[in-house]
Design a protein around this motif. Sequence first.
Motif, short mmCIF file in Angstrom:
data_model
loop_
_atom_site.label_atom_id
_atom_site.label_comp_id
_atom_site.label_asym_id
_atom_site.label_seq_id
_atom_site.Cartn_x
_atom_site.Cartn_y
_atom_site.Cartn_z
N UNK A 385 0.86 -27.29 73.83
CA UNK A 385 0.66 -28.29 72.77
C UNK A 385 -1.02 -27.58 73.12
N UNK A 386 -1.69 -27.97 71.67
CA UNK A 386 -3.20 -27.59 70.60
C UNK A 386 -3.52 -28.90 70.40
N UNK A 387 -5.31 -28.82 70.34
CA UNK A 387 -6.14 -29.86 70.24
C UNK A 387 -7.32 -29.58 70.01
N UNK A 388 -7.82 -29.30 69.21
CA UNK A 388 -9.01 -28.16 67.79
C UNK A 388 -9.29 -29.25 67.19
N UNK A 389 -11.02 -29.06 67.91
CA UNK A 389 -11.81 -29.97 66.51
C UNK A 389 -12.32 -28.81 65.63
N UNK A 390 -12.29 -28.29 64.40
CA UNK A 390 -12.84 -27.83 63.73
C UNK A 390 -14.04 -28.28 62.72
N UNK A 391 -14.86 -28.16 62.63
CA UNK A 391 -16.23 -28.93 61.82
C UNK A 391 -16.55 -27.14 60.59
N UNK A 392 -16.95 -27.62 59.56
CA UNK A 392 -16.98 -26.65 58.07
C UNK A 392 -16.80 -25.02 58.50
N UNK A 393 -15.78 -25.27 58.87
CA UNK A 393 -14.62 -23.94 59.18
C UNK A 393 -15.24 -23.68 60.86
N UNK A 394 -15.71 -24.18 61.70
CA UNK A 394 -16.05 -23.26 62.89
C UNK A 394 -15.56 -24.72 63.72
N UNK A 422 -15.55 -20.43 67.85
CA UNK A 422 -16.44 -19.55 66.85
C UNK A 422 -15.33 -19.80 65.55
N UNK A 423 -15.46 -18.63 64.41
CA UNK A 423 -15.22 -19.52 63.30
C UNK A 423 -13.45 -19.60 63.47
N UNK A 424 -13.39 -20.58 62.61
CA UNK A 424 -11.67 -20.23 62.33
C UNK A 424 -11.39 -19.77 61.44
N UNK A 425 -10.24 -18.67 62.17
CA UNK A 425 -10.45 -16.90 61.26
C UNK A 425 -9.34 -16.71 61.99
N UNK A 426 -8.64 -15.25 60.86
CA UNK A 426 -7.50 -14.86 61.88
C UNK A 426 -7.80 -14.12 63.23
N UNK A 427 -9.18 -13.62 63.20
CA UNK A 427 -9.81 -12.32 64.02
C UNK A 427 -9.69 -13.33 65.65
N UNK A 428 -10.76 -15.20 65.33
CA UNK A 428 -11.08 -15.83 65.99
C UNK A 428 -9.59 -15.62 67.18
N UNK A 429 -8.47 -16.65 65.93
CA UNK A 429 -6.66 -16.51 66.52
C UNK A 429 -5.84 -15.55 67.51
N UNK A 430 -6.83 -14.01 67.33
CA UNK A 430 -6.31 -13.08 67.29
C UNK A 430 -6.50 -12.63 69.16
N UNK A 431 -8.34 -13.31 68.89
CA UNK A 431 -8.70 -13.54 70.57
C UNK A 431 -8.28 -14.23 71.34
N UNK A 432 -8.10 -15.06 70.98
CA UNK A 432 -7.45 -16.23 71.97
C UNK A 432 -5.78 -15.90 72.16
N UNK A 433 -4.87 -15.40 71.46
CA UNK A 433 -3.49 -14.73 71.82
C UNK A 433 -4.22 -14.05 72.89
N UNK A 434 -5.07 -12.93 72.92
CA UNK A 434 -5.32 -11.64 73.86
C UNK A 434 -5.60 -12.57 74.79
N UNK A 435 -6.45 -14.01 75.22
CA UNK A 435 -6.77 -14.35 76.03
C UNK A 435 -5.83 -15.19 77.07
N UNK A 436 -4.44 -15.50 76.62
CA UNK A 436 -3.69 -16.13 77.39
C UNK A 436 -3.33 -15.33 78.16
#
Length: 482
Positions: A385-394, A422-436
């Motif tokens: 389950x994911x709940x993200x608040x994203x504003x202005x690309x961040x 962090x920026x809403x980007x693929x790089x950020x998502x990959x960092x979060x995926x690794x952190x799991x």
Amino acid sequence: MGDSIRFLLDGEVQTLRDVDPTATVLDLLRYRLGRTGTKEGCAEGDCGACTVLLGELDGDRVAWRAVNACILFVPMLDGRALMTVESLSRGGTLHPVQRAMVEKHGSQCGFCTPGIIMSLYARTVGAAGTAVPAKDLLAGNLCRCTGYGPILAVAEEAEVAPSEEDAIVSALRSLDRDRPLELSWRDPLADSDRRWFAPRTSDELAQILLDHPDARIVAGATDVGLWVTKQHRVLPDIIWLGDVADLKIIEEEEGHVRLGANVRYSEAHAALTRLHPDLGELIRRIGAVQVRNSGTIGGNIANGSPIGDTPPALIALGATLTLRRGAERRQIPLEDYFIAYGKQDRVPGEFVESVTVPRPAPGTLIRIVKLSKRFDSDISAVCGAFALTIEAGRIVSARIAFGGMAGTPARAHNAEAALAGQPWSETTIEAAAAALAQDYTPLTDVRGSADYRLTAAANLLRRLWIEQQAPESLLALEPIHG
């Protein structure tokens, strides 16, 4: 203290004395009442061969629901109305549902047929949870002869029809006046008394728990029922929540939804769907109609299972839990309730009273995904389950929770930290995926290996990113809840 259980069977009062509190309705029907149309296929609420209808007063009407008799304890019948497959053809005339099953060749070996007929009949009386597509209606009824085509054709024709139930309403009101607060049964093997408490209010419940802090609380028995039928456990004292009316509240306010601990899944479905569609889809995937008509939101939480479906979603949405002991109440974040496998933050004499779920702020990105080996009636391998608040690309804030990844449902704090700010980007998502991998050390079991679970969890994060980038035509290729 009472010594008898009274219920209606086809409108006639049945009185039972000296009843084992954990005897099942299935055994009562087959071995004491001679109603052998109700079959035992699994004894754990999965196959639906034992489906019966249970009715209870709801104002001036009878509210019916299809349930599994194999994990329904006999005292749960007290003050209620019961219907079996034999009820439909009294006098020798087949009910239209039965006749349609014959005419459309919907029965082969016939073992599952009575349960299927009761599920279909439930729709004709407008029973709880039956206003769903035919495949959902029958998800809890297994046909091992694979004759689903004709059965689904019958289901499509099952229409709600007005029922004459004034006599049943009157009889139920009469039964309701004399229902006992406590039943007792002498166990000759253990040479001790086993008690069944049936409080009517949360105040009565609180007092009984203070007096009997070791008693087992039971709501729908969708889990505890298996302790008896599969593990053959003897439960000395049981406190049943089925009659505690003030634990059945559903409160929808501008800022939150509050659910009493005794609200069943089928009753909570509409309110949670309005909170967010993914929540509604998650509830739809919990068991089948029969299970959702018995299991409760509070029971799923209080049980503390690491693979319970609702806790990860409610944790991600920031839910809080109200616990009560005597006259004292306390509120805690739901995530803090789960301490370790089999251990929850609940002291003796304390019980879950309600759960409050904040209404998500507009624009919050929410995804709830259940992964299991089959779509219907299966336990999660991973629930994210994911709940993200994203504003202005961040990414301003992130709450992520998983079930099936640890000994408890738990937040992914390291992954959240990799996202927040962090920026809403693929790089950020990959960092979060690794952190799991820092957040969870999953187990390997029959539902999936540890590697599978970590890989799947990381891929759910990646999928969340891809979904927000891909055109709708691509998203339509595959449902997100597969």
